[in-house]
Design a protein around this motif. Sequence first.
Motif, PDB file in Angstrom:
ATOM      1  N   GLU A 399       0.831  -1.198   0.000  1.00 31.78           N
ATOM      2  CA  GLU A 399       0.000   0.000   0.000  1.00 31.78           C
ATOM      3  C   GLU A 399       0.871   1.256   0.000  1.00 31.78           C
ATOM      4  OE1 GLU A 399      -3.191   0.006  -0.402  1.00 31.78           O
ATOM      5  OE2 GLU A 399      -3.416  -2.171  -0.375  1.00 31.78           O
ATOM      6  N   ARG A 400       1.115   1.813   1.173  1.00 32.61           N
ATOM      7  CA  ARG A 400       1.850   3.066   1.258  1.00 32.61           C
ATOM      8  C   ARG A 400       3.290   2.922   0.767  1.00 32.61           C
ATOM      9  NH1 ARG A 400       2.079   8.206   0.312  1.00 32.61           N
ATOM     10  NH2 ARG A 400       3.371   9.393   1.763  1.00 32.61           N
ATOM     11  N   GLY A 401       3.922   1.793   1.061  1.00 29.28           N
ATOM     12  CA  GLY A 401       5.291   1.586   0.605  1.00 29.28           C
ATOM     13  C   GLY A 401       5.395   1.591  -0.908  1.00 29.28           C
ATOM     14  N   GLN A 402       4.492   0.864  -1.570  1.00 29.45           N
ATOM     15  CA  GLN A 402       4.475   0.838  -3.032  1.00 29.45           C
ATOM     16  C   GLN A 402       4.220   2.234  -3.584  1.00 29.45           C
ATOM     17  OE1 GLN A 402       4.926  -1.971  -4.938  1.00 29.45           O
ATOM     18  NE2 GLN A 402       4.809  -0.763  -6.805  1.00 29.45           N
ATOM     19  N   GLN A 403       3.349   2.978  -2.942  1.00 28.81           N
ATOM     20  CA  GLN A 403       3.038   4.325  -3.392  1.00 28.81           C
ATOM     21  C   GLN A 403       4.274   5.216  -3.343  1.00 28.81           C
ATOM     22  OE1 GLN A 403      -0.148   6.141  -1.162  1.00 28.81           O
ATOM     23  NE2 GLN A 403       0.178   8.148  -2.049  1.00 28.81           N
ATOM     24  N   LEU A 404       5.067   5.110  -2.269  1.00 27.75           N
ATOM     25  CA  LEU A 404       6.271   5.942  -2.152  1.00 27.75           C
ATOM     26  C   LEU A 404       7.305   5.579  -3.207  1.00 27.75           C
ATOM     27  CD1 LEU A 404       6.922   6.302   1.695  1.00 27.75           C
ATOM     28  CD2 LEU A 404       5.887   7.933   0.119  1.00 27.75           C
ATOM     29  N   VAL A 405       7.478   4.285  -3.469  1.00 28.16           N
ATOM     30  CA  VAL A 405       8.435   3.860  -4.496  1.00 28.16           C
ATOM     31  C   VAL A 405       8.035   4.422  -5.856  1.00 28.16           C
ATOM     32  CG1 VAL A 405       9.317   1.855  -5.755  1.00 28.16           C
ATOM     33  CG2 VAL A 405       9.186   1.791  -3.270  1.00 28.16           C
ATOM     34  N   GLU A 406       6.745   4.377  -6.168  1.00 28.79           N
ATOM     35  CA  GLU A 406       6.290   4.880  -7.456  1.00 28.79           C
ATOM     36  C   GLU A 406       6.396   6.404  -7.535  1.00 28.79           C
ATOM     37  OE1 GLU A 406       2.417   3.258  -8.021  1.00 28.79           O
ATOM     38  OE2 GLU A 406       3.168   1.219  -8.388  1.00 28.79           O
ATOM     39  N   GLU A 407       6.097   7.088  -6.442  1.00 27.87           N
ATOM     40  CA  GLU A 407       6.265   8.548  -6.430  1.00 27.87           C
ATOM     41  C   GLU A 407       7.726   8.924  -6.627  1.00 27.87           C
ATOM     42  OE1 GLU A 407       4.673  10.008  -2.788  1.00 27.87           O
ATOM     43  OE2 GLU A 407       2.586   9.582  -3.308  1.00 27.87           O
ATOM     44  N   LEU A 408       8.622   8.151  -6.028  1.00 28.67           N
ATOM     45  CA  LEU A 408      10.048   8.415  -6.176  1.00 28.67           C
ATOM     46  C   LEU A 408      10.490   8.230  -7.621  1.00 28.67           C
ATOM     47  CD1 LEU A 408      12.853   8.999  -5.071  1.00 28.67           C
ATOM     48  CD2 LEU A 408      13.024   6.588  -4.402  1.00 28.67           C
ATOM     49  N   GLY A 409       9.996   7.178  -8.273  1.00 32.78           N
ATOM     50  CA  GLY A 409      10.352   6.952  -9.667  1.00 32.78           C
ATOM     51  C   GLY A 409       9.894   8.079 -10.568  1.00 32.78           C
ATOM     52  N   ARG A 410       8.696   8.582 -10.323  1.00 30.18           N
ATOM     53  CA  ARG A 410       8.193   9.686 -11.148  1.00 30.18           C
ATOM     54  C   ARG A 410       8.987  10.964 -10.909  1.00 30.18           C
ATOM     55  NH1 ARG A 410       3.375   6.871  -9.973  1.00 30.18           N
ATOM     56  NH2 ARG A 410       2.898   8.129  -8.137  1.00 30.18           N
ATOM     57  N   ALA A 411       9.392  11.176  -9.656  1.00 25.49           N
ATOM     58  CA  ALA A 411      10.224  12.346  -9.359  1.00 25.49           C
ATOM     59  C   ALA A 411      11.581  12.230 -10.039  1.00 25.49           C
ATOM     60  CB  ALA A 411      10.400  12.496  -7.850  1.00 25.49           C
ATOM     61  N   ALA A 412      12.142  11.017 -10.090  1.00 22.13           N
ATOM     62  CA  ALA A 412      13.432  10.812 -10.745  1.00 22.13           C
ATOM     63  C   ALA A 412      13.326  11.062 -12.244  1.00 22.13           C
ATOM     64  CB  ALA A 412      13.926   9.393 -10.480  1.00 22.13           C
ATOM     65  N   ARG A 413      12.193  10.757 -12.832  1.00 20.91           N
ATOM     66  CA  ARG A 413      12.018  10.949 -14.285  1.00 20.91           C
ATOM     67  C   ARG A 413      12.162  12.408 -14.679  1.00 20.91           C
ATOM     68  NH1 ARG A 413      12.734  11.610 -18.617  1.00 20.91           N
ATOM     69  NH2 ARG A 413      11.391  11.325 -20.429  1.00 20.91           N
ATOM     70  N   VAL A 414      11.762  13.323 -13.809  1.00 20.96           N
ATOM     71  CA  VAL A 414      11.846  14.755 -14.136  1.00 20.96           C
ATOM     72  C   VAL A 414      13.042  15.409 -13.457  1.00 20.96           C
ATOM     73  CG1 VAL A 414       9.374  14.949 -14.563  1.00 20.96           C
ATOM     74  CG2 VAL A 414      10.251  15.335 -12.246  1.00 20.96           C
ATOM     75  N   GLY A 415      13.957  14.592 -12.921  1.00 23.87           N
ATOM     76  CA  GLY A 415      15.181  15.129 -12.342  1.00 23.87           C
ATOM     77  C   GLY A 415      15.054  15.676 -10.947  1.00 23.87           C
ATOM     78  N   ALA A 416      13.911  15.428 -10.273  1.00 22.03           N
ATOM     79  CA  ALA A 416      13.709  15.957  -8.929  1.00 22.03           C
ATOM     80  C   ALA A 416      14.221  15.010  -7.854  1.00 22.03           C
ATOM     81  CB  ALA A 416      12.224  16.232  -8.702  1.00 22.03           C
ATOM     82  N   ALA A 417      14.685  13.820  -8.249  1.00 21.27           N
ATOM     83  CA  ALA A 417      15.194  12.840  -7.285  1.00 21.27           C
ATOM     84  C   ALA A 417      16.136  11.898  -8.014  1.00 21.27           C
ATOM     85  CB  ALA A 417      14.047  12.062  -6.646  1.00 21.27           C
ATOM     86  N   ALA A 418      16.913  11.153  -7.241  1.00 22.36           N
ATOM     87  CA  ALA A 418      17.842  10.184  -7.835  1.00 22.36           C
ATOM     88  C   ALA A 418      17.139   8.889  -8.199  1.00 22.36           C
ATOM     89  CB  ALA A 418      18.993   9.905  -6.869  1.00 22.36           C
ATOM     90  N   GLY A 419      16.080   8.547  -7.485  1.00 26.43           N
ATOM     91  CA  GLY A 419      15.350   7.324  -7.772  1.00 26.43           C
ATOM     92  C   GLY A 419      15.932   6.111  -7.069  1.00 26.43           C
ATOM     93  N   VAL A 420      15.379   4.955  -7.387  1.00 20.69           N
ATOM     94  CA  VAL A 420      15.815   3.711  -6.752  1.00 20.69           C
ATOM     95  C   VAL A 420      17.154   3.292  -7.356  1.00 20.69           C
ATOM     96  CG1 VAL A 420      15.220   1.319  -6.236  1.00 20.69           C
ATOM     97  CG2 VAL A 420      13.409   3.029  -6.429  1.00 20.69           C
ATOM     98  N   PRO A 421      18.211   3.143  -6.544  1.00 17.58           N
ATOM     99  CA  PRO A 421      19.529   2.763  -7.073  1.00 17.58           C
ATOM    100  C   PRO A 421      19.489   1.430  -7.813  1.00 17.58           C
ATOM    101  CG  PRO A 421      19.723   3.572  -4.827  1.00 17.58           C
ATOM    102  CD  PRO A 421      18.266   3.417  -5.102  1.00 17.58           C
ATOM    103  N   ALA A 422      20.476   1.222  -8.692  1.00 20.21           N
ATOM    104  CA  ALA A 422      20.477   0.056  -9.570  1.00 20.21           C
ATOM    105  C   ALA A 422      20.582  -1.253  -8.810  1.00 20.21           C
ATOM    106  CB  ALA A 422      21.620   0.173 -10.579  1.00 20.21           C
TER     107      ALA A 422
END
Length: 695
Positions: A399-422
């Motif tokens: 639920e909330r954990g999945q939501q945060l991971v997806e929000e982080l990925g979207r932020a990384a797409r526009v350069g606002a975050a580093a995203g989930v490391p490789a």
Amino acid sequence: MPTLICDCNKTMPLDPKALGRALDEDLTLHSTLCRREAGAFQQAVKGGADVVVACTQEKRLFAELGQQTEGAVSPVRFVNIRETGGWSRDAKGASPKIAALLAAAKLPEPEPVPTVSYKSEGRLLVIGPLEDAERFAALLGDALDVTIFSRGGSGAQERRFPVLGGRIDQLSGWLGAFRLAWSQDNPIDLDLCTRCNACVAACPEQAIGLDYQVDLDACKSHRACVKACDVAGAIDFTRAPVAHDDTYDLVLDLRRQPSFLQHAPPQGYFHLPPGEENGPRALEVVIRLRELVGEFEKPKFFAYKQKLCAHSRNEKIGCNACVDICSAEAISSEKSRQQIKVNPNLCVGCGACTTVCPTGALSYGYPRAGEQGTKIRTLLSTFERAGGTAPVLLLHSQERGQQLVEELGRAARVGAAAGVPANVIPLAVWHVASIGIDLWLTAVAQGAAHIALLATSEEAPQYLEALEQQMQVAQAILEGLGYAGRHFSLLRARNASDLDQELQLLAPRRGATPQTRAPFAVSGEKRTTLDLALDHLVEHANARPEAIALPPGAPFGSITVDKDKCTLCLSCVGACPASALQDNPQAPQLRLVESNCVQCGLCAGTCPEKAITLQPRLLLSPVRKQPRVLNEAQPYGCIRCGKPFGTLRGIEAMIGRLAGHSMFQGQALERLKMCSDCRVIDIYSASDEARISDV
């Protein structure tokens, strides 16, 4: 099982050849699978085999497209590779992780388990100030059968819904089975009251307000209100409090203090305190209430084996870990029956009880430990086969954990975050508390360099405390075996920005792992899995001390026996639920098989001499799995036949205590020195001699 990958309009640097090699499958890279290349999806779902689509963004569209495709028979599974890896600063190096996620998506679905059923006919109880309660009743009255319980409030003058008033004695239950026990102690019956306000105007003390409650401290018993209400007959000061017992399917509580104080309230109960009744959550609650009419099922998340339970023996409490940690208050003690009881209707499936259970008496049912272990092993082995190194498992809630991971990925797409490391592999679980030390150590044995648990606002405080305690135990074991580095961490994140910062600190953590990956599969028995993991870690360890000291609460350890106090009564042997403490049929000995000990404390609580102390540790020598003598004594032989039947010290202590008792004088005292058989013979012999003497 065909796999369809899409770089989402060329926003992800996917390498189909590298992914195909890792999956042993020829892959075609698409860029607009949900649009111009949708024909590839339609062709795939005609094949009959399960289809894996690497996109969750357009899950609904693909489902509809499959329904519209003639001859489509293939089940479709979806996996997110975009926010979890493709949209990241490290996206170019994320192929091993993406291959691992795709491989895990191909695994069979968890085996079905028993279910728990709920039935709701839409009978809703709204508790709170009358005005607020009537407002929510108006929003829900077309879909639900609403009853209001209120201590007052101005309210609307038109009585559209039944109104109860009085004192709530108890509210209990769950979706479809709430029980309200209340006492009608207000002289004014709100259900009979027409809200004509005649009583308000008639009362000389102004003891009645527009909430239609009588302030008995202000009332001077003029009873003008009773005369004013003669026609409706709603006021009766002579009426004794009447006990009522009503049932409801749903409850909306608008009071400041909720009826259920536990972290996870029962399903079907919603609390909107003052200040939230007009906020965005109020709309969510209204929508959710309207949906909860009908029959519902959920998995029975737990399995219980009473014979393994270390909770109670002889009405002594030992392990109480599951009762203490349950945030839904679904687990209760039945010490008279030497077990615990789990209410499946209240259980929310967090799994915390299963992770703190030292014996495996409580196990997680959906998915089972073996199925979860297979997924973890698949992720790690595929990641390594695809060229990845030092994988980090990130366990997060669905639920909330999945939501945060997806929000982080979207932020990384526009350069606002580093995203989930490789090298960080997200793994969604029902709840982060559902996986514990047995699977953690197994993952390390299979190559996981670090295991992180993402905690959000969903977790109860006691969950986090228990998880940190287990991490300390697991880390102590690995450090004692010479595996350098930090292997476990608990991440706390309120939003995607917090998660981004935590993950950037997490990625470089490289705990050492065995050079040879563990080949075993996770067992359905927790202690078996722990033994397999420990055996592998010990076999490939850089250090082998005789024993590793562990923090209190560890599920491994020894016991120490004060030999000056111990009388070898062996009551501890009868109390031990794990067969760790044993006697010796050939000699008066107390023995311990340390690998069986779960440190429940039942032996210490049962010992009448208080001679036992717990010693949390992990013994590494082979003797850990062999009976070891803790105490022994010289046997006491029967004075009649010579057969040993107790210990010298125990018999002497008993004789010393009973020698002054009137019932143990002369021959009776001597019989205490005989075995049970000779004692009976001696009693009958004495009776025969007495009869002969009388004759």
